[in-house]
Motif scaffolding. Structure first.
Motif, short mmCIF file in Angstrom:
data_model
loop_
_atom_site.label_atom_id
_atom_site.label_comp_id
_atom_site.label_asym_id
_atom_site.label_seq_id
_atom_site.Cartn_x
_atom_site.Cartn_y
_atom_site.Cartn_z
N LYS A 1 0.79 -1.22 0.00
CA LYS A 1 0.00 0.00 0.00
C LYS A 1 0.83 1.28 0.00
O LYS A 1 0.29 2.36 -0.16
N SER A 2 2.14 1.19 0.22
CA SER A 2 3.00 2.36 0.18
C SER A 2 3.82 2.34 -1.10
O SER A 2 3.91 1.33 -1.78
N THR A 3 4.45 3.49 -1.41
CA THR A 3 5.14 3.61 -2.70
C THR A 3 6.45 4.36 -2.54
O THR A 3 6.49 5.44 -1.95
N LEU A 4 7.53 3.76 -3.07
CA LEU A 4 8.81 4.45 -3.21
C LEU A 4 8.82 5.21 -4.54
O LEU A 4 8.40 4.66 -5.57
N HIS A 5 9.32 6.43 -4.53
CA HIS A 5 9.43 7.23 -5.75
C HIS A 5 10.91 7.50 -6.01
O HIS A 5 11.61 8.07 -5.17
N PHE A 6 11.39 7.08 -7.20
CA PHE A 6 12.79 7.17 -7.54
C PHE A 6 13.06 8.42 -8.39
O PHE A 6 12.18 8.93 -9.07
#
Length: 438
Positions: free
Chosen positions: A14-19
């Motif tokens: 449900k969470s997101t890493l943004h690169f």
């Protein structure tokens, strides 16, 4: 490690890493420390993944419900660096203001780091704060060939997102005097309409409104990339705009904090952007709104996100931006009757603010205080670039600090503005990492 959308399908992530290269990766934040960076769990990975924060622009998190503060002197705090949050004003020392928060307990704020403390009226109800999901919201279909195919607002990480034309609405039991505030982010052009005091949860085509199913009157606050308009809408009456406010800054930035104020008794609607009231409209024909709901319609141009929506009863007062010069030697206390006191805020005694001026000491009832603007440094201490993050909380608060450690037990941080603090992990919905070369 490169992350792609194809690697991000597991529903439990449900969470997101943004690169920094534009990739993103769903999953779960497991831990963080300054030496090892972010530890990340993903359902398709056999073990934990680790990422150095130099690879990341941020993390959106599945923040938990908003915590509750005990009874106290609730206030809004604005820091010199633009950070802001709510808490109970608990007192003051020679060097600090003491603010009790739900996400970190008591914060000791350096006096010269605080730009404004605004006491909030007692007894005003908060009617909605979120969203935490789209439960209780009604999705509507837009039938208008000129704005493209109808889509849906989608909930993700504490906000509603839309690209295609979309409508979402909810009966929020708007009171006769109401204050709505929210964060708005956009890319590309922006065309939004907010129906206030509507009794219809389905979108209304204004060009053919006489043919729509019966609906009560409402106000349409129309926002685009350069202006804000207010339009009273009634089924059998011609459409007449009440006036436009030009907002040239919208073209220069991708996000803003918006506020709507409404008073049936005053027949008034007002809009503020980033704390500044840009226009107040008075409806000479009487207050048009006949319902208690809010409907948000995206016209299908650009992409938008709405988050940190708060709906409250309103006491009719507008907050003002701080005007006390940076570097001033004394504290400034502004009262609701526009009187001013200049001296030093010594602390809180019950529901009274103790202020010392050249004429002596005075206990001032907090319900007479509009805002406190403390003495500040002309050049306040900045948070160091190394390991610096900007944290966004589920109640709309924002704080900038050095992130020391993240675990299930707490988020350990420090800042020149508030020293050391430990935050509840579930209170944070988004982290923005600051690049080292800035």
């Amino acid at each position: 490690m490169a992350a792609t959308a194809a690697f991000c399908q597991a529903g439990e992530n449900k969470s997101t890493l943004h690169f920094r290269n534009g990739d993103w990766l769903r999953g779960t934040m497991a831990a963080y420390d300054q030496a090892g960076g972010v530890t990340w769990h993903h359902a398709d990975a056999s073990g934990p993944l680790r990422f150095n924060t130099s690879q990341l622009t941020g993390i959106t998190l599945d923040g938990a419900a908003i915590g509750q503060l005990g009874a106290g002197n609730l206030c809004e705090v604005l820091l010199v660096n633009g950070d802001h949050f709510r808490g109970n004003f608990a007192g003051a020392t020679d060097e600090h203001f003491l603010i009790d928060t739900w996400h970190a307990g008591r914060l000791q704020l350096g006096r010269n780091a605080v730009r404004k403390i605004a006491p909030l009226p007692r007894g005003l109800k908060t009617l909605f704060q979120g969203p935490e999901n789209d439960d209780g919201w009604t999705h509507g279909k837009i039938n208008n060939e000129t704005i493209g195919e109808s889509g849906n607002w989608r909930y993700h990480n504490g906000g509603f997102h839309a690209k295609a034309a979309a409508s979402i609405a909810r009966d929020l039991d708007l009171p006769d005097s109401a204050h709505l505030s929210f964060d708005l982010e956009w890319s590309g052009s922006m065309h939004l309409a907010f129906a206030l005091y509507t009794d219809s949860l389905q979108p209304i085509s204004l060009s053919t409104k006489e043919n729509e199913p019966d609906f009560g009157g409402f106000y349409s606050v129309q926002i685009n990339s350069y202006s804000v308009n207010l339009l009273p809408v009634k089924k059998q009456e011609p459409l007449t705009y009440l006036g436009q406010a030009t907002v040239p800054d919208f073209r220069k930035k991708p996000k803003a904090r918006l506020e709507f104020f409404a008073s049936k008794a005053q027949r008034m609607v007002a809009v503020a952007i980033d704390g500044k009231v840009i226009r107040k409209w008075t409806d000479s024909r009487g207050f048009a709104g006949q319902g208690t709901g809010v409907r948000i319609v995206h016209q299908g141009r650009g992409a938008v996100r709405i988050s940190n929506l708060r709906v409250e009863e309103w006491d009719g007062r507008f907050k003002g931006p701080p005007t006390h010069p940076l570097g001033a030697k004394d504290d400034l206390v502004k009262l609701v009757n526009n009187d001013r006191m200049q001296g030093r805020v010594d602390g809180i005694d019950g529901d009274k603010l103790n202020v010392t001026t050249a004429e002596g000491g005075f206990p001032v009832p907090l319900d007479r205080v509009k805002q406190i603007e403390p003495a500040t440094s002309r050049a306040p201490a900045n948070v160091g670039i190394e390991h610096r993050v900007r944290a966004h909380f589920s109640d709309g608060s924002r704080l900038t600090f050095v992130l020391n450690r993240w675990s299930a037990d707490g988020v350990e941080a420090h800042s020149p503005g508030f020293g050391s603090a430990t935050f509840k992990p579930g209170s944070i919905t988004r982290l923005e990492f600051q690049p080292k070369n800035k």
